[in-house]
Design a protein around this motif. Structure first.
Motif, PDB file in Angstrom:
ATOM      1  N   LEU A   1       0.821  -1.213   0.000  1.00 42.54           N
ATOM      2  CA  LEU A   1       0.000   0.000   0.000  1.00 42.54           C
ATOM      3  C   LEU A   1       0.852   1.260   0.000  1.00 42.54           C
ATOM      4  CD1 LEU A   1      -2.882  -1.035   2.421  1.00 42.54           C
ATOM      5  CD2 LEU A   1      -2.905  -0.932  -0.079  1.00 42.54           C
ATOM      6  N   LEU A   2       1.952   1.237   0.724  1.00 38.47           N
ATOM      7  CA  LEU A   2       2.836   2.400   0.754  1.00 38.47           C
ATOM      8  C   LEU A   2       3.419   2.666  -0.629  1.00 38.47           C
ATOM      9  CD1 LEU A   2       4.012   4.463   2.763  1.00 38.47           C
ATOM     10  CD2 LEU A   2       5.963   2.940   3.008  1.00 38.47           C
ATOM     11  N   SER A   3       3.881   1.616  -1.309  1.00 39.33           N
ATOM     12  CA  SER A   3       4.418   1.817  -2.651  1.00 39.33           C
ATOM     13  C   SER A   3       3.314   2.204  -3.635  1.00 39.33           C
ATOM     14  CB  SER A   3       5.152   0.563  -3.128  1.00 39.33           C
ATOM     15  OG  SER A   3       4.264  -0.511  -3.289  1.00 39.33           O
ATOM     16  N   LEU A   4       2.123   1.662  -3.464  1.00 42.53           N
ATOM     17  CA  LEU A   4       1.011   2.007  -4.347  1.00 42.53           C
ATOM     18  C   LEU A   4       0.684   3.495  -4.254  1.00 42.53           C
ATOM     19  CD1 LEU A   4      -1.345   1.110  -6.236  1.00 42.53           C
ATOM     20  CD2 LEU A   4      -2.670   0.749  -4.162  1.00 42.53           C
ATOM     21  N   PHE A   5       0.555   3.992  -3.042  1.00 44.84           N
ATOM     22  CA  PHE A   5       0.144   5.382  -2.869  1.00 44.84           C
ATOM     23  C   PHE A   5       1.274   6.381  -3.116  1.00 44.84           C
ATOM     24  CE2 PHE A   5      -3.182   3.403  -0.040  1.00 44.84           C
ATOM     25  CZ  PHE A   5      -4.189   3.548  -0.968  1.00 44.84           C
ATOM     26  N   THR A   6       2.518   5.977  -2.937  1.00 46.87           N
ATOM     27  CA  THR A   6       3.608   6.932  -3.138  1.00 46.87           C
ATOM     28  C   THR A   6       4.193   6.887  -4.538  1.00 46.87           C
ATOM     29  OG1 THR A   6       5.207   5.363  -2.232  1.00 46.87           O
ATOM     30  CG2 THR A   6       4.275   6.978  -0.718  1.00 46.87           C
ATOM     31  N   LEU A   7       4.270   5.720  -5.143  1.00 48.10           N
ATOM     32  CA  LEU A   7       4.959   5.597  -6.419  1.00 48.10           C
ATOM     33  C   LEU A   7       4.055   5.567  -7.640  1.00 48.10           C
ATOM     34  CD1 LEU A   7       7.608   2.898  -5.452  1.00 48.10           C
ATOM     35  CD2 LEU A   7       7.924   5.361  -5.597  1.00 48.10           C
ATOM     36  N   ARG A   8       2.799   5.216  -7.497  1.00 45.70           N
ATOM     37  CA  ARG A   8       1.929   5.030  -8.663  1.00 45.70           C
ATOM     38  C   ARG A   8       1.790   6.312  -9.479  1.00 45.70           C
ATOM     39  NH1 ARG A   8      -3.989   4.568  -9.994  1.00 45.70           N
ATOM     40  NH2 ARG A   8      -4.036   3.059 -11.665  1.00 45.70           N
ATOM     41  N   GLY A   9       1.549   7.420  -8.805  1.00 41.45           N
ATOM     42  CA  GLY A   9       1.395   8.687  -9.525  1.00 41.45           C
ATOM     43  C   GLY A   9       2.658   9.094 -10.247  1.00 41.45           C
ATOM     44  N   MET A  10       3.795   8.936  -9.584  1.00 42.58           N
ATOM     45  CA  MET A  10       5.067   9.311 -10.208  1.00 42.58           C
ATOM     46  C   MET A  10       5.371   8.434 -11.417  1.00 42.58           C
ATOM     47  SD  MET A  10       7.588  10.247  -7.027  1.00 42.58           S
ATOM     48  CE  MET A  10       7.635   8.581  -6.410  1.00 42.58           C
ATOM     49  N   ILE A  11       5.142   7.135 -11.305  1.00 35.95           N
ATOM     50  CA  ILE A  11       5.446   6.229 -12.410  1.00 35.95           C
ATOM     51  C   ILE A  11       4.482   6.454 -13.563  1.00 35.95           C
ATOM     52  CG2 ILE A  11       5.486   3.805 -13.099  1.00 35.95           C
ATOM     53  CD1 ILE A  11       6.648   3.171 -10.352  1.00 35.95           C
ATOM     54  N   GLN A  12       3.208   6.642 -13.260  1.00 33.83           N
ATOM     55  CA  GLN A  12       2.251   6.899 -14.341  1.00 33.83           C
ATOM     56  C   GLN A  12       2.569   8.203 -15.058  1.00 33.83           C
ATOM     57  OE1 GLN A  12      -1.712   6.548 -12.673  1.00 33.83           O
ATOM     58  NE2 GLN A  12      -1.996   4.680 -13.857  1.00 33.83           N
TER      59      GLN A  12
END
Length: 94
Positions: free
Chosen positions: A62-73
């Motif tokens: 969940l931490l990686s989902l919420f922190t990294l998803r926007g940046m990677i997308q």
């Protein structure tokens, strides 16, 4: 008969989630695969109980989902839409 290390199970789960990400749209399963890989690494290095492994998996996923998803997308997927918009602008200008 020897038991299989829990880290191996987490590694298999992580690889399966990475392969499922390639087959399914949405770019969500990648982060759960990443959480499983991190949990596999920690379970391999430290002998922790399965309950802590599950908690670590949930937290890291969940931490990686919420922190990294926007940046990677934004980095990989928004550039494609900008190129499509540039193509549309060029086509409407002529």
């Amino acid at each position: 008969m020897e038991t299989v290390e829990p880290a191996l199970y987490w590694l298999i789960i992580g690889v399966m989630l990475f392969f499922l990400e390639m087959a399914l749209p949405g770019f969500i399963l990648f982060f759960f695969g990443l959480g499983a890989m991190i949990t596999a690494l920690v379970a391999w290095v430290l002998p922790i109980a399965i309950s802590w492994q599950l908690a670590l998996f949930i937290v890291t996923s969940l931490l990686s989902l919420f922190t990294l998803r926007g940046m990677i997308q934004k980095r990989f997927f928004d550039s494609e839409t900008e190129e499509e918009n540039d193509d549309v602008d060029v086509a409407t200008a002529t």
